[in-house]
Design a protein around this motif. Sequence first.
Motif: not given
Length: 186
Positions: A156-165
């Motif tokens: 499994r791969v775990h990715t977290v993408i932060q929201p734009k400012t």
Amino acid sequence: MSPNPRSNAVLALLVAGVLTATGAWAKSSDRNQPMDITSGAQDGNFGDNATTKMWGGVEIKQGTLEIEADQGEIYSKDGQISRAVFTGKQAHMKQINDDGTPIDAVADRIDYDVLNDVVTLTGNYKVTSPKGSNAGQKMVYNTKTGNMQSGGDGTRVHTVIQPKTKAPGATVGSPTPAQPAKPGAK
């Protein structure tokens, strides 16, 4: 192997080549900074087709770049650095990008194929920046194209993408104000 200025200079050039090639992960001015390499021991040969091994806590610092690993191996082919491998529980690399954002990578093995501009992180890797993170068992990153491949091997791969400012004055999570009803609307 006893320390020798030529060996240290070649090793510094090798590591600089490894780090320079991580273009998207590297502050370009770091390449022009002195490189400081320490380890408990090193053994090898800087000939045309050779390997130099370092162990006993390898630490590399150059500008904003820092690498820490239990061991390191530098390979040369036809007189040029062809590959660098850093291993440990865990090998750690951090640096500040040209845009000022930090990047932090850890893995049991960081393998840089200099000839093909490909960095492979294996064994519980995690790459983190203010934009997000990616973690798993294996990531292959092309430093020229920016293409990244992870997973696909049954793990499994775990990715977290932060929201734009957020926009100035906006409150995250606040409801959208109700619009007044139009005349004649039910």
